[in-house]
Design an enzyme around this catalytic site. Structure first.
Site, PDB file in Angstrom:
ATOM      1  N   TYR A  19       0.893  -1.078  -0.001  1.00 19.02           N
ATOM      2  CA  TYR A  19       0.083   0.301   0.451  1.00 19.02           C
ATOM      3  C   TYR A  19       0.432   1.553   0.309  1.00 19.02           C
ATOM      4  O   TYR A  19       1.814   1.830   0.438  1.00 19.02           O
ATOM      5  CB  TYR A  19      -1.173   0.063   0.739  1.00 19.02           C
ATOM      6  CG  TYR A  19      -2.539  -1.046   1.089  1.00 19.02           C
ATOM      7  CD1 TYR A  19      -2.183  -1.692  -0.194  1.00 19.02           C
ATOM      8  CD2 TYR A  19      -2.985  -1.467   2.374  1.00 19.02           C
ATOM      9  CE1 TYR A  19      -2.894  -2.989  -0.047  1.00 19.02           C
ATOM     10  CE2 TYR A  19      -3.131  -1.639   2.530  1.00 19.02           C
ATOM     11  CZ  TYR A  19      -4.151  -2.638   1.657  1.00 19.02           C
ATOM     12  OH  TYR A  19      -5.210  -3.971   1.190  1.00 19.02           O
ATOM     13  N   SER A  52     -13.129  -4.463   0.766  1.00 20.99           N
ATOM     14  CA  SER A  52     -14.436  -3.566   0.148  1.00 20.99           C
ATOM     15  C   SER A  52     -15.489  -3.955   0.598  1.00 20.99           C
ATOM     16  O   SER A  52     -16.188  -3.825  -0.317  1.00 20.99           O
ATOM     17  CB  SER A  52     -13.615  -3.320  -1.827  1.00 20.99           C
ATOM     18  OG  SER A  52     -12.397  -2.488  -1.808  1.00 20.99           O
ATOM     19  N   PRO A  53     -15.921  -3.215   1.203  1.00 24.61           N
ATOM     20  CA  PRO A  53     -17.403  -3.731   2.034  1.00 24.61           C
ATOM     21  C   PRO A  53     -18.200  -2.624   0.968  1.00 24.61           C
ATOM     22  O   PRO A  53     -19.463  -3.092   1.168  1.00 24.61           O
ATOM     23  CB  PRO A  53     -17.853  -3.148   3.170  1.00 24.61           C
ATOM     24  CG  PRO A  53     -16.417  -2.666   3.701  1.00 24.61           C
ATOM     25  CD  PRO A  53     -14.989  -3.210   2.775  1.00 24.61           C
ATOM     26  N   GLY A 102     -13.028   1.152   5.122  1.00 20.21           N
ATOM     27  CA  GLY A 102     -11.770   2.356   4.793  1.00 20.21           C
ATOM     28  C   GLY A 102     -12.627   3.264   4.491  1.00 20.21           C
ATOM     29  O   GLY A 102     -14.294   3.302   4.432  1.00 20.21           O
ATOM     30  N   GLN A 138     -16.374   9.814   7.904  1.00 20.01           N
ATOM     31  CA  GLN A 138     -16.876   8.570   7.230  1.00 20.01           C
ATOM     32  C   GLN A 138     -16.420   7.481   8.713  1.00 20.01           C
ATOM     33  O   GLN A 138     -17.633   6.413   8.477  1.00 20.01           O
ATOM     34  CB  GLN A 138     -16.122   8.206   6.347  1.00 20.01           C
ATOM     35  CG  GLN A 138     -15.671   8.765   4.736  1.00 20.01           C
ATOM     36  CD  GLN A 138     -15.784   8.685   3.998  1.00 20.01           C
ATOM     37  OE1 GLN A 138     -14.198   7.943   3.880  1.00 20.01           O
ATOM     38  NE2 GLN A 138     -15.724   9.689   2.855  1.00 20.01           N
TER      39      GLN A 138
HETATM   40  N1  LIG Z   1      -6.613  -8.072   0.868  1.00 23.19           N
HETATM   41  C1  LIG Z   1      -7.102  -7.242  -0.169  1.00 23.19           C
HETATM   42  O1  LIG Z   1      -6.447  -7.418  -0.852  1.00 23.19           O
HETATM   43  C2  LIG Z   1      -8.073  -5.977  -0.124  1.00 23.19           C
HETATM   44  C3  LIG Z   1      -8.141  -4.992  -1.130  1.00 23.19           C
HETATM   45  C4  LIG Z   1      -8.427  -4.081  -1.205  1.00 23.19           C
HETATM   46  C5  LIG Z   1      -8.849  -3.809   0.598  1.00 23.19           C
HETATM   47  N2  LIG Z   1      -8.413  -4.074   0.979  1.00 23.19           N
HETATM   48  C6  LIG Z   1      -8.637  -3.667   2.484  1.00 23.19           C
HETATM   49  O2  LIG Z   1     -10.138  -3.610   2.736  1.00 23.19           O
HETATM   50  C7  LIG Z   1      -9.747  -2.620   3.176  1.00 23.19           C
HETATM   51  C8  LIG Z   1     -11.256  -1.777   3.018  1.00 23.19           C
HETATM   52  O3  LIG Z   1     -11.353  -1.769   1.444  1.00 23.19           O
HETATM   53  P1  LIG Z   1     -12.178  -0.088   0.810  1.00 23.19           P
HETATM   54  O4  LIG Z   1     -11.394   0.467   0.998  1.00 23.19           O
HETATM   55  O5  LIG Z   1     -12.133  -0.300  -0.898  1.00 23.19           O
HETATM   56  O6  LIG Z   1     -12.794  -0.304   1.481  1.00 23.19           O
HETATM   57  P2  LIG Z   1     -14.528   0.177   0.969  1.00 23.19           P
HETATM   58  O7  LIG Z   1     -16.030   0.181   1.682  1.00 23.19           O
HETATM   59  O8  LIG Z   1     -15.479  -0.825  -0.230  1.00 23.19           O
HETATM   60  O9  LIG Z   1     -14.627   1.705   0.296  1.00 23.19           O
HETATM   61  C9  LIG Z   1     -13.615   2.251   1.010  1.00 23.19           C
HETATM   62  C10 LIG Z   1     -13.764   4.296   0.684  1.00 23.19           C
HETATM   63  O10 LIG Z   1     -15.247   4.260   0.316  1.00 23.19           O
HETATM   64  C11 LIG Z   1     -15.342   5.753   0.511  1.00 23.19           C
HETATM   65  N3  LIG Z   1     -16.510   5.717   2.125  1.00 23.19           N
HETATM   66  C12 LIG Z   1     -16.388   5.250   3.161  1.00 23.19           C
HETATM   67  N4  LIG Z   1     -17.026   5.367   3.981  1.00 23.19           N
HETATM   68  C13 LIG Z   1     -18.193   6.184   3.122  1.00 23.19           C
HETATM   69  C14 LIG Z   1     -19.321   6.707   4.031  1.00 23.19           C
HETATM   70  N5  LIG Z   1     -19.460   7.238   5.235  1.00 23.19           N
HETATM   71  N6  LIG Z   1     -19.885   7.585   3.235  1.00 23.19           N
HETATM   72  C15 LIG Z   1     -19.402   8.322   1.969  1.00 23.19           C
HETATM   73  N7  LIG Z   1     -18.086   7.938   0.904  1.00 23.19           N
HETATM   74  C16 LIG Z   1     -17.432   6.688   2.036  1.00 23.19           C
HETATM   75  C17 LIG Z   1     -14.364   6.760   1.166  1.00 23.19           C
HETATM   76  O11 LIG Z   1     -13.348   6.802  -0.332  1.00 23.19           O
HETATM   77  P3  LIG Z   1     -13.677   8.870  -0.588  1.00 23.19           P
HETATM   78  O12 LIG Z   1     -14.034   9.030   0.838  1.00 23.19           O
HETATM   79  O13 LIG Z   1     -12.085   8.901  -1.050  1.00 23.19           O
HETATM   80  O14 LIG Z   1     -14.064   8.624  -2.041  1.00 23.19           O
HETATM   81  C18 LIG Z   1     -13.943   5.048   1.820  1.00 23.19           C
HETATM   82  O15 LIG Z   1     -12.292   5.094   1.116  1.00 23.19           O
HETATM   83  C19 LIG Z   1      -8.534  -1.756   2.838  1.00 23.19           C
HETATM   84  O16 LIG Z   1      -8.189  -0.657   3.435  1.00 23.19           O
HETATM   85  C20 LIG Z   1      -7.797  -2.300   2.700  1.00 23.19           C
HETATM   86  O17 LIG Z   1      -6.784  -3.087   4.330  1.00 23.19           O
HETATM   87  C21 LIG Z   1      -7.189  -5.933   1.041  1.00 23.19           C
END
Ligand SMILES: NC(=O)c1ccc[n+]([C@@H]2O[C@H](COP(=O)([O-])OP(=O)(O)OC[C@H]3O[C@@H](n4cnc5c(N)ncnc54)[C@H](OP(=O)(O)O)[C@@H]3O)[C@@H](O)[C@H]2O)c1
Length: 319
Positions: free
Chosen positions: A54, A210-211, A286, A292
């Site tokens: 990352y 990525s929930p 995330g 958030q």
């Molecule tokens: N093992 C793997 O291959 C893998 C791959 C991906 C992720 N992960 C892990 O999983 C974690 C979570 O994944 P993700 O970041 O993709 O999760 P996600 O929940 O799908 O997306 C998070 C993004 O959505 C936006 N967000 C979150 N809550 C919000 C809200 N209440 N209102 C408006 N926008 C909101 C924010 O981005 P913006 O504000 O910038 O729009 C935030 O960074 C990562 O940080 C990482 O640790 C692991």
């Protein structure tokens, strides 16, 4: 906050956790990262997810710096990192789970995190070019050297996980105990029938990623890509098609009245849905800002409201 065992392991993780992908370093500096981790911890989060890859290692550095400032008791939280992609070019240092890379890279990660050990160490992807015995032995050795407490897999096929467990059992090595799969309303394949033996028979845990499907499930992309969103982050252009896909956006729109009925935001509704799955140990959230985190942590209050009828209605939308 509630806590769930990581499968059948003794360790417990908060139902919602916080990860650093895209956000830490790239979108958020040390002040914001520290504030977000503090907000999560105050809400009961005890697990913080990271990876070597990352932000080219900067995400580990910034989390390490934030942990130093926050000065929490080490026993009160878990940190993970993940190895596979590598930070350096060269035949043995990229897209690999070979022994040399794993044993050297864990030291790099611990240095950047400024920690003596990580609680969970994940193989970020499977590496079919390295014998599974070699990887299992290397992960076992990392644990034996006190550099990680548990190890797991991320985005591995069920048969690959079963093979790793089998190798570990045959040689009395530390077994992998947890998978880190993508899991959200759109993407559920990593809990398909092939994984039943992994979760049911072997009691594997899962920390899911990525929930919110990178934010689509918050409804924020219904009218295009906002300037302050992940879709507008430099280097994330590749994700824009997923964020603006008309079919996906229509399904999100159909979800909106269901969330409204519950009194939940779309983000809270979508996060709470993930926790219906008993094989999910922790949903890694995330966030790019503290607000958030505050909103997302409140998702927990809606988990009990997902009746079988509601789940069926949701499944029809995402069929
Ligand atoms: N093992 C793997 O291959 C893998 C791959 C991906 C992720 N992960 C892990 O999983 C974690 C979570 O994944 P993700 O970041 O993709 O999760 P996600 O929940 O799908 O997306 C998070 C993004 O959505 C936006 N967000 C979150 N809550 C919000 C809200 N209440 N209102 C408006 N926008 C909101 C924010 O981005 P913006 O504000 O910038 O729009 C935030 O960074 C990562 O940080 C990482 O640790 C692991």
């Amino acid at each position: 906050m509630k806590y769930r065992h990581l499968g059948k392991a003794g360790i417990q993780v908060s139902e919602l956790s916080l990860g650093s992908w895209v956000t830490f370093h790239t979108q958020s500096g040390i002040g914001s990262v520290t504030a977000m981790m503090a907000a999560a911890y105050d809400a009961g989060v005890n697990f913080f997810d990271n990876a070597e890859g990352y932000a080219g290692g900067k995400s580990e550095e910034i989390m390490g710096a934030a942990l130093k400032k926050l000065a929490w008791r080490r026993g009160s939280y878990l940190v993970s990192t993940k190895l596979y992609w590598g930070l350096n070019e060269g035949p043995n240092e990229q897209n690999t789970l070979n022994r040399k890379y794993l044993l050297e890279s864990i030291d790099g990660s611990l240095g950047r995190l400024d920690l003596d050990y990580v609680d969970l160490l994940f193989c970020h992807r499977a590496d079919p070019t390295t014998p599974i015995e070699e990887t299992v032995w290397a992960m076992h050795n990392i644990i034996e050297r006190g550099k990680a407490l548990y190890w797991g897999t991320s985005e591995w096929e069920a048969r690959e996980i079963l093979e790793a467990i089998d190798v570990a059992e045959r040689h009395h090595l530390h077994k992998p105990i947890v998978e880190q799969p993508v899991y959200n309303l759109f993407q559920r394949h990593r809990f398909g029938p092939a994984y039943e033996p992994v979760y049911k028979d072997h009691g594997y845990g899962s920390t899911t990623w990525s929930p919110l499907a990178s934010g689509v499930l918050t409804g924020k992309y219904q009218a295009g890509i906002p300037d302050d969103s992940r879709g507008a982050v430099k280097g994330m252009e590749w994700i824009q098609d997923q964020l603006t896909d008309a079919d996906r956006l229509a399904r999100v729109a159909a979800l909106e009245p269901l969330a409204k009925d519950m009194g939940a935001s779309l983000a809270q509704f979508s996060l709470a849905w993930c926790l219906q799955n008993p094989h999910v140990s922790s949903v890694i959230t995330g966030a790019s800002r503290v607000e958030q985190i505050h909103e997302n942590m409140k998702a927990l209050q809606f988990v009990e409201q997902f009746t079988p009828d509601l789940i069926e209605e949701i499944d029809r939308i995402f069929a």
